[in-house]
Design a protein around this motif. Sequence first.
Motif, mmCIF file in Angstrom:
data_model
loop_
_atom_site.group_PDB
_atom_site.id
_atom_site.type_symbol
_atom_site.label_atom_id
_atom_site.label_comp_id
_atom_site.label_asym_id
_atom_site.label_seq_id
_atom_site.Cartn_x
_atom_site.Cartn_y
_atom_site.Cartn_z
ATOM 1 N N GLU A 37 25.246 3.560 0.507
ATOM 2 C CA GLU A 37 26.078 2.484 1.011
ATOM 3 C C GLU A 37 25.239 1.451 1.762
ATOM 4 N N ASN A 51 15.012 2.263 -6.239
ATOM 5 C CA ASN A 51 16.442 1.971 -6.252
ATOM 6 C C ASN A 51 17.150 2.831 -5.214
ATOM 7 N N SER A 52 18.362 2.434 -4.868
ATOM 8 C CA SER A 52 19.180 3.244 -3.970
ATOM 9 C C SER A 52 20.646 3.060 -4.329
ATOM 10 N N ASP A 53 21.387 4.174 -4.358
ATOM 11 C CA ASP A 53 22.837 4.143 -4.571
ATOM 12 C C ASP A 53 23.595 4.349 -3.269
ATOM 13 N N SER A 91 27.498 -5.863 -3.415
ATOM 14 C CA SER A 91 28.070 -4.829 -4.278
ATOM 15 C C SER A 91 26.987 -3.938 -4.864
ATOM 16 N N ASP A 92 25.762 -4.458 -4.966
ATOM 17 C CA ASP A 92 24.642 -3.687 -5.516
ATOM 18 C C ASP A 92 23.370 -4.106 -4.780
ATOM 19 N N PRO A 110 20.072 -0.244 2.373
ATOM 20 C CA PRO A 110 20.705 1.033 2.008
ATOM 21 C C PRO A 110 20.708 2.025 3.174
ATOM 22 N N ASN A 141 20.468 -3.179 -5.243
ATOM 23 C CA ASN A 141 19.281 -3.199 -6.094
ATOM 24 C C ASN A 141 19.079 -4.548 -6.787
ATOM 25 N N GLY A 182 13.037 1.199 -10.374
ATOM 26 C CA GLY A 182 13.466 0.699 -9.078
ATOM 27 C C GLY A 182 12.408 -0.044 -8.305
#
Length: 467
Positions: free
Chosen positions: A383, A379-381, A26-27, A407, A29, A46
Amino acid sequence: MTHTHVAGSIHADATTAGPQWLDRPSDLNLLDPALWSSQVRRGEDGSVRVAGLDVREIADQVGTPAYVVDEADFRERARAFRDAFTGWQVYYAGKSFLTRSVARWISEEGLYLDVCSGGELAVALAGGMDPARIGLHGNNKSVAELEHALSSGVGRIIVDSLDEIGRIEQLCSENGWTARVMVRVTTGVEAHTHEYIATAHEDQKFGFSITNGQAMVAMVRCHYSEHMELLGVHSHIGSQIFDTHGFEVAARRTMKLLAQFSAATGTELPELDLGGGFGIAYTQADTPSTPDALARNLREIVEHEARGWNIVVPTMSIEPGRAICGPTTMALYEVGTVKVVDVDGGQNRVYVSVDGGMSDNIRPALYAAEYSAAVVSRNSDAEPVLSRVVGKHCEGGDILVRDVFLPADIRPGDLLAVPASGAYSRSMASNYNMLTKPPVVAVREGELSTLIRRETLEDLLRLDVGQ
């Protein structure tokens, strides 16, 4: 799901969409604390820190690939085994990873040390390890290795063949030495692990068989030799083992052997070594035992078997290696290329190539070992995408992490880390394709120290004496 194939993991289930145990995160990071050393944290920017030192700074200082050891975590794990097994002798298995600094750490934390070659013995002694606290293993020890061990005063030699017993007797006769020995036995236990790291079944190279009487023959010969002091027997059932069921069978058979020996000779042998092989978490599917749980279960097993055979509980020893050093270390790489490949069923897989490979971690290619990985420089948001981390070698089986979610925006220049890389990575490293071996650096309280420097092209050419 276990991927096993005699030709390597790339040939097993090659087009799978991922193993059943691999959950979509789900995350991306978040770092699973079960997989990383205790001093690893992701900062607000990050980037991951090891004992307070940013991995980007580590990469700037020593380059990539590199093995990064969390020294405090290493020492904590050594102490955890020492304290859980109070009253037992805890031998660190040097074959998993050994340097002069590691030998010093082990000595300072009150452990013993097991070595498997003259080279490992030399490193242990150079690191200041008391030779009386060293044990020498190996199924084909040379005369030179045995002479070095005996002249150094090692605490025990685990004998593995009648040929070796003869070599030891000759050396002792010529030099006036007495060898303290244990007899390596095979118990017939089928450990639930890969064929190449299961070591107690009958059809393999280690030890004397209890079943066909070879073990008793070897023990009697050592016992009555004027040049040997027989301490006891040694058993090792395999590696990456998560429970103590196999140890229960091994303890039953080895303690029966001790009882039979006592009945035949009138002598109770004082020591029994149940080996190591305790597993660690490489992926979210792995559920290793804690040192406390292992100690509790093994004590119960040994005490129960001693009562059953009406013998005194011998001095016990174990040999954790991977369970101490494995989780302490990450392998740090830089991403070089990213490639999307079509696989069967209309699916895609992202191939992430890094600047290392099977030369710095042969285990995935050798016996389909599974690992995890994460982007650690930011960090990366984006998918999560199913990815495969591969190396730069000219070999289709050059896979470091077979299945992992990374990611979708992973790109060249990102730093990627593979946790749980402390055991059997640097110690099994090679120069395949003439790649130089990575350095090993340790971090403690934000300070970086070099345990093993990076090899250079000059090192490779220095060994090549041809014209």
